[in-house]
Design a protein around this motif. Structure first.
Motif, PDB file in Angstrom:
ATOM      1  N   TYR A   1      94.804  36.572 -72.479  1.00  0.00           N
ATOM      2  CA  TYR A   1      94.206  37.882 -72.271  1.00  0.00           C
ATOM      3  C   TYR A   1      93.305  37.903 -71.040  1.00  0.00           C
ATOM      4  CZ  TYR A   1      95.791  40.332 -76.445  1.00  0.00           C
ATOM      5  OH  TYR A   1      96.562  40.984 -77.380  1.00  0.00           O
ATOM      6  N   ALA A   2      92.529  36.858 -70.845  1.00  0.00           N
ATOM      7  CA  ALA A   2      91.566  36.862 -69.747  1.00  0.00           C
ATOM      8  C   ALA A   2      92.221  36.745 -68.382  1.00  0.00           C
ATOM      9  CB  ALA A   2      90.556  35.730 -69.935  1.00  0.00           C
ATOM     10  N   SER A   3      93.418  36.136 -68.324  1.00  0.00           N
ATOM     11  CA  SER A   3      94.077  35.931 -67.026  1.00  0.00           C
ATOM     12  C   SER A   3      95.253  36.868 -66.787  1.00  0.00           C
ATOM     13  CB  SER A   3      94.545  34.472 -66.905  1.00  0.00           C
ATOM     14  OG  SER A   3      95.390  34.121 -67.986  1.00  0.00           O
ATOM     15  N   SER A   4      95.626  37.653 -67.768  1.00  0.00           N
ATOM     16  CA  SER A   4      96.693  38.632 -67.600  1.00  0.00           C
ATOM     17  C   SER A   4      96.082  39.986 -67.245  1.00  0.00           C
ATOM     18  CB  SER A   4      97.501  38.774 -68.888  1.00  0.00           C
ATOM     19  OG  SER A   4      98.237  39.993 -68.887  1.00  0.00           O
ATOM     20  N   PRO A   5      96.347  40.500 -66.062  1.00  0.00           N
ATOM     21  CA  PRO A   5      95.768  41.804 -65.684  1.00  0.00           C
ATOM     22  C   PRO A   5      96.119  42.912 -66.673  1.00  0.00           C
ATOM     23  CG  PRO A   5      96.697  40.715 -63.761  1.00  0.00           C
ATOM     24  CD  PRO A   5      97.127  39.911 -64.959  1.00  0.00           C
ATOM     25  N   ALA A   6      97.344  42.892 -67.198  1.00  0.00           N
ATOM     26  CA  ALA A   6      97.768  43.941 -68.123  1.00  0.00           C
ATOM     27  C   ALA A   6      97.063  43.813 -69.464  1.00  0.00           C
ATOM     28  CB  ALA A   6      99.288  43.893 -68.312  1.00  0.00           C
ATOM     29  N   ALA A   7      96.996  42.589 -70.000  1.00  0.00           N
ATOM     30  CA  ALA A   7      96.383  42.387 -71.313  1.00  0.00           C
ATOM     31  C   ALA A   7      94.872  42.577 -71.268  1.00  0.00           C
ATOM     32  CB  ALA A   7      96.727  40.996 -71.837  1.00  0.00           C
ATOM     33  N   LEU A   8      94.260  42.253 -70.138  1.00  0.00           N
ATOM     34  CA  LEU A   8      92.813  42.388 -70.000  1.00  0.00           C
ATOM     35  C   LEU A   8      92.370  43.852 -70.049  1.00  0.00           C
ATOM     36  CD1 LEU A   8      90.017  41.138 -69.396  1.00  0.00           C
ATOM     37  CD2 LEU A   8      90.615  41.207 -66.947  1.00  0.00           C
ATOM     38  N   LYS A   9      93.265  44.760 -69.687  1.00  0.00           N
ATOM     39  CA  LYS A   9      92.884  46.172 -69.591  1.00  0.00           C
ATOM     40  C   LYS A   9      92.352  46.734 -70.914  1.00  0.00           C
ATOM     41  CE  LYS A   9      95.791  47.468 -65.685  1.00  0.00           C
ATOM     42  NZ  LYS A   9      94.684  47.716 -64.742  1.00  0.00           N
ATOM     43  N   GLY A  10      92.874  46.266 -72.038  1.00  0.00           N
ATOM     44  CA  GLY A  10      92.379  46.764 -73.314  1.00  0.00           C
ATOM     45  C   GLY A  10      90.892  46.502 -73.489  1.00  0.00           C
ATOM     46  N   PHE A  11      90.456  45.310 -73.080  1.00  0.00           N
ATOM     47  CA  PHE A  11      89.036  44.981 -73.139  1.00  0.00           C
ATOM     48  C   PHE A  11      88.261  45.801 -72.110  1.00  0.00           C
ATOM     49  CE2 PHE A  11      91.008  41.277 -75.075  1.00  0.00           C
ATOM     50  CZ  PHE A  11      90.142  40.972 -76.107  1.00  0.00           C
ATOM     51  N   GLU A  12      88.856  45.981 -70.923  1.00  0.00           N
ATOM     52  CA  GLU A  12      88.197  46.765 -69.883  1.00  0.00           C
ATOM     53  C   GLU A  12      88.017  48.220 -70.306  1.00  0.00           C
ATOM     54  OE1 GLU A  12      89.663  44.283 -65.917  1.00  0.00           O
ATOM     55  OE2 GLU A  12      90.870  45.970 -66.642  1.00  0.00           O
ATOM     56  N   HIS A  13      89.024  48.767 -70.976  1.00  0.00           N
ATOM     57  CA  HIS A  13      88.927  50.150 -71.442  1.00  0.00           C
ATOM     58  C   HIS A  13      87.848  50.300 -72.512  1.00  0.00           C
ATOM     59  CE1 HIS A  13      93.394  50.834 -70.138  1.00  0.00           C
ATOM     60  NE2 HIS A  13      92.563  50.820 -69.120  1.00  0.00           N
ATOM     61  N   THR A  14      87.760  49.303 -73.375  1.00  0.00           N
ATOM     62  CA  THR A  14      86.729  49.313 -74.419  1.00  0.00           C
ATOM     63  C   THR A  14      85.343  49.350 -73.783  1.00  0.00           C
ATOM     64  OG1 THR A  14      88.181  48.040 -75.882  1.00  0.00           O
ATOM     65  CG2 THR A  14      85.846  48.088 -76.445  1.00  0.00           C
ATOM     66  N   GLN A  15      85.153  48.531 -72.750  1.00  0.00           N
ATOM     67  CA  GLN A  15      83.869  48.500 -72.045  1.00  0.00           C
ATOM     68  C   GLN A  15      83.620  49.806 -71.290  1.00  0.00           C
ATOM     69  OE1 GLN A  15      83.231  45.163 -69.344  1.00  0.00           O
ATOM     70  NE2 GLN A  15      81.821  46.379 -68.102  1.00  0.00           N
ATOM     71  N   GLN A  16      84.644  50.331 -70.633  1.00  0.00           N
ATOM     72  CA  GLN A  16      84.478  51.522 -69.798  1.00  0.00           C
ATOM     73  C   GLN A  16      84.024  52.737 -70.604  1.00  0.00           C
ATOM     74  OE1 GLN A  16      88.074  52.843 -67.858  1.00  0.00           O
ATOM     75  NE2 GLN A  16      86.963  54.103 -66.370  1.00  0.00           N
ATOM     76  N   VAL A  17      84.620  52.924 -71.764  1.00  0.00           N
ATOM     77  CA  VAL A  17      84.248  54.068 -72.598  1.00  0.00           C
ATOM     78  C   VAL A  17      82.769  53.998 -72.977  1.00  0.00           C
ATOM     79  CG1 VAL A  17      84.590  55.067 -74.895  1.00  0.00           C
ATOM     80  CG2 VAL A  17      86.559  54.549 -73.466  1.00  0.00           C
ATOM     81  N   HIS A  18      82.300  52.780 -73.236  1.00  0.00           N
ATOM     82  CA  HIS A  18      80.868  52.615 -73.539  1.00  0.00           C
ATOM     83  C   HIS A  18      80.008  52.856 -72.303  1.00  0.00           C
ATOM     84  CE1 HIS A  18      77.121  50.223 -73.585  1.00  0.00           C
ATOM     85  NE2 HIS A  18      77.013  50.696 -74.812  1.00  0.00           N
ATOM     86  N   ASP A  19      80.397  52.233 -71.186  1.00  0.00           N
ATOM     87  CA  ASP A  19      79.573  52.305 -69.981  1.00  0.00           C
ATOM     88  C   ASP A  19      79.439  53.733 -69.462  1.00  0.00           C
ATOM     89  OD1 ASP A  19      79.316  49.588 -70.171  1.00  0.00           O
ATOM     90  OD2 ASP A  19      80.605  49.107 -68.455  1.00  0.00           O
ATOM     91  N   LEU A  20      80.457  54.558 -69.689  1.00  0.00           N
ATOM     92  CA  LEU A  20      80.427  55.939 -69.222  1.00  0.00           C
ATOM     93  C   LEU A  20      79.719  56.874 -70.212  1.00  0.00           C
ATOM     94  CD1 LEU A  20      84.030  56.268 -67.728  1.00  0.00           C
ATOM     95  CD2 LEU A  20      81.867  56.113 -66.467  1.00  0.00           C
ATOM     96  N   GLY A  21      79.272  56.319 -71.330  1.00  0.00           N
ATOM     97  CA  GLY A  21      78.535  57.121 -72.299  1.00  0.00           C
ATOM     98  C   GLY A  21      79.392  58.118 -73.049  1.00  0.00           C
ATOM     99  N   TYR A  22      80.645  57.767 -73.301  1.00  0.00           N
ATOM    100  CA  TYR A  22      81.569  58.700 -73.950  1.00  0.00           C
ATOM    101  C   TYR A  22      81.610  58.565 -75.476  1.00  0.00           C
ATOM    102  CZ  TYR A  22      83.486  59.891 -69.341  1.00  0.00           C
ATOM    103  OH  TYR A  22      83.648  60.339 -68.040  1.00  0.00           O
ATOM    104  N   GLN A  23      80.940  57.555 -76.020  1.00  0.00           N
ATOM    105  CA  GLN A  23      80.973  57.352 -77.469  1.00  0.00           C
ATOM    106  C   GLN A  23      79.988  58.276 -78.192  1.00  0.00           C
ATOM    107  OE1 GLN A  23      79.893  53.295 -76.735  1.00  0.00           O
ATOM    108  NE2 GLN A  23      81.754  52.504 -77.695  1.00  0.00           N
ATOM    109  N   ASN A  24      80.238  58.507 -79.475  1.00  0.00           N
ATOM    110  CA  ASN A  24      79.269  59.181 -80.326  1.00  0.00           C
ATOM    111  C   ASN A  24      77.991  58.346 -80.411  1.00  0.00           C
ATOM    112  OD1 ASN A  24      81.481  57.654 -81.684  1.00  0.00           O
ATOM    113  ND2 ASN A  24      80.118  57.716 -83.460  1.00  0.00           N
ATOM    114  N   LYS A  25      76.853  59.003 -80.551  1.00  0.00           N
ATOM    115  CA  LYS A  25      75.564  58.302 -80.510  1.00  0.00           C
ATOM    116  C   LYS A  25      75.419  57.264 -81.618  1.00  0.00           C
ATOM    117  CE  LYS A  25      73.078  62.066 -78.209  1.00  0.00           C
ATOM    118  NZ  LYS A  25      71.972  63.062 -78.300  1.00  0.00           N
ATOM    119  N   ASP A  26      76.035  57.536 -82.764  1.00  0.00           N
ATOM    120  CA  ASP A  26      75.887  56.607 -83.892  1.00  0.00           C
ATOM    121  C   ASP A  26      77.074  55.651 -84.008  1.00  0.00           C
ATOM    122  OD1 ASP A  26      77.779  58.484 -84.636  1.00  0.00           O
ATOM    123  OD2 ASP A  26      77.047  58.695 -86.690  1.00  0.00           O
TER     124      ASP A  26
END
Length: 443
Positions: free
Chosen positions: A233-258
């Motif tokens: 997962y860490a060395s596959s650009p395609a497989a890593l994207k799932g983790f990157e997307h998880t982080q991005q949604v948080h970093d952009l403040g798109y999650q519900n507050k709770d």
């Protein structure tokens, strides 16, 4: 990395498993519900959850109506590891029932099908089985099982009223998905762009596990290499994207507050009432949502987790469980068992299952149609299954390599505690232990 929600599914079931001691339910099979009185009796071993029993009773009743010379007796077993051990023990001792229901994919391979099961390669209905499903009940060049229900999708459930109000289109790329979230956040009104419910940690995995169609589209041999420890997962650009997307949604403040404390019922209520726009989750939860929010049947839709290429947009699917015949079933009982599997793998069998409960997704049998009144989110899955290359199996059906800590890792990444690359690397270490325990080559 198997989902373990509180709803029914693969040892989710997985998918969901989603324990009591095994008990005989033979009286259920010989009651009016199964049309008793046949000259040939076969026993069918099933899980002990309520829906398992309802479906088995309905199948038995409808099958016997068409085959009055055959009676089906039902026997139940626990779910989870206790049930797994019962199946393996009964197969190894030659004490298995005439027909039994069990998992597909890697857990199916673990019961040594070539040694313990009867191949159904010569049966005419094999050609009617969906290709994705058939892969999960095949060992070598032999097929051993038929599907006991519909697919589940790892996808995004979305609020149709929110989309209508803001004039949004269903996204086919991740960039379009993020753009939709930006518009939802800008519109205000207290609507969370992306619902996350880390109070139930299994729900945090969707951006990774539901993204596997996109991984397979970019790296078709990923599952094989992953099993051989040649891809990570860490060395596959395609497989890593799932983790990157998880982080991005948080970093952009798109999650519900709770998001840190909310649980599945909270997320379903948010979506159903329009307080949240998107919920990445398994389609198997739709019926639970509608049970408490009936309007969600028409107000909630579904789309596949988008990747980078709109032309390859498709759905990651979890297959239904399988129904098998052990090789200890012989003679007239074997012929009766094959007839029963043939009934299950037919439009009549699908109608029987549908009458026992709302489908979790499209059926894995050609010619089977979803009832007209199924929820919109379930209807939305069908085009992906109908389209060539429009769906892919979840990785757990293609590789035995799994790690127990993914849900904790995705919670950390989705909470800003750990970066995506670090989370992927940690998960690679997590699966290493499991692969070594399995004795897989290359680990």
């Amino acid at each position: 990395m198997t989902f373990r929600p509180g709803t029914r599914g693969p040892a989710v079931l997985a998918v969901c498993s989603l324990a009591l001691t095994a008990c005989s339910a033979g009286s259920l099979g010989s009651s009016d519900d199964s049309g008793g009185g046949g000259s040939i009796e076969i026993t069918y071993l099933i899980g002990n959850q309520e829906q398992d029993l309802k479906e088995a009773q309905q199948l038995s009743k409808d099958f016997t109506a068409k085959n009055p010379g055959i009676t089906i007796n039902l026997e139940t077993r626990p779910s989870g590891s206790e049930g797994d051990n019962i199946v393996k023990t009964r197969l190894s001792t030659g004490d298995m029932t005439d027909v039994f229901a069990y998992n597909t994919g890697s857990l199916f391979q673990a019961i040594a099908p070539d040694k313990n099961l009867t191949s159904i390669n010569d049966e005419p209905y094999i050609g009617d089985l969906d290709e994705n499903f058939r892969k999960t009940v095949t060992s070598g060049d032999k097929v051993y099982g038929v599907p006991s229900g519909g697919f589940m999708g790892g996808a995004v459930l979305y609020s149709i009223p929110v989309y209508t109000k803001l004039g949004l289109q269903v996204p086919k790329t991740w960039a379009e998905f993020i753009a939709n979230n930006a518009k939802i956040k800008a519109a205000g009104g207290g609507v969370a762009p992306v619902i996350q419910t880390y109070g139930e940690t299994w729900t945090s995995q969707l951006f990774v596990l539901g993204d596997f169609h996109n991984v397979a589209a970019a790296e078709p041999d990923f599952a094989d290499k992953y099993t051989k420890n040649q891809a990570k997962y860490a060395s596959s650009p395609a497989a890593l994207k799932g983790f990157e997307h998880t982080q991005q949604v948080h970093d952009l403040g798109y999650q519900n507050k709770d998001f840190a404390s909310a649980k599945l019922p909270d997320g379903l209520k948010m979506l159903a009432t329009g307080k949240g726009a998107h919920y990445p989750i398994l389609s198997g939860v739709v019926n639970d949502m509608i049970a408490t929010n009936p309007n969600a049947a028409k107000d909630v839709g579904l789309f596949a987790l988008p990747g980078d290429d709109a032309t390859k947009n498709g759905l990651t699917v979890w297959t239904p469980g399988g129904i098998y015949i052990p090789n200890t079933t012989t003679g007239d009982k074997l012929e009766a068992a094959k007839k029963f599997l043939g009934f299950v793998a037919s439009p009549d069998g699908c109608k029987s299952l549908a009458s026992a409960g709302v489908p979790t997704g499209p059926y894995a049998v050609k010619g089977c149609e979803l009832p007209a009144d199924v929820p919109q989110a379930i209807k939305d899955m069908q085009p992906y299954l109908d389209k060539e290359g429009g769906s892919s199996l979840a990785l757990e059906f293609l590789s035995p390599v799994k790690g127990p800590s993914l849900e904790q890792i995705t919670v950390e990444v989705g909470s800003g505690i750990r970066k995506a690359k670090d989370g992927a690397a940690r998960y690679d270490e997590d699966v290493k232990k499991q692969a070594q325990q399995l004795g897989l080559a290359g680990w």
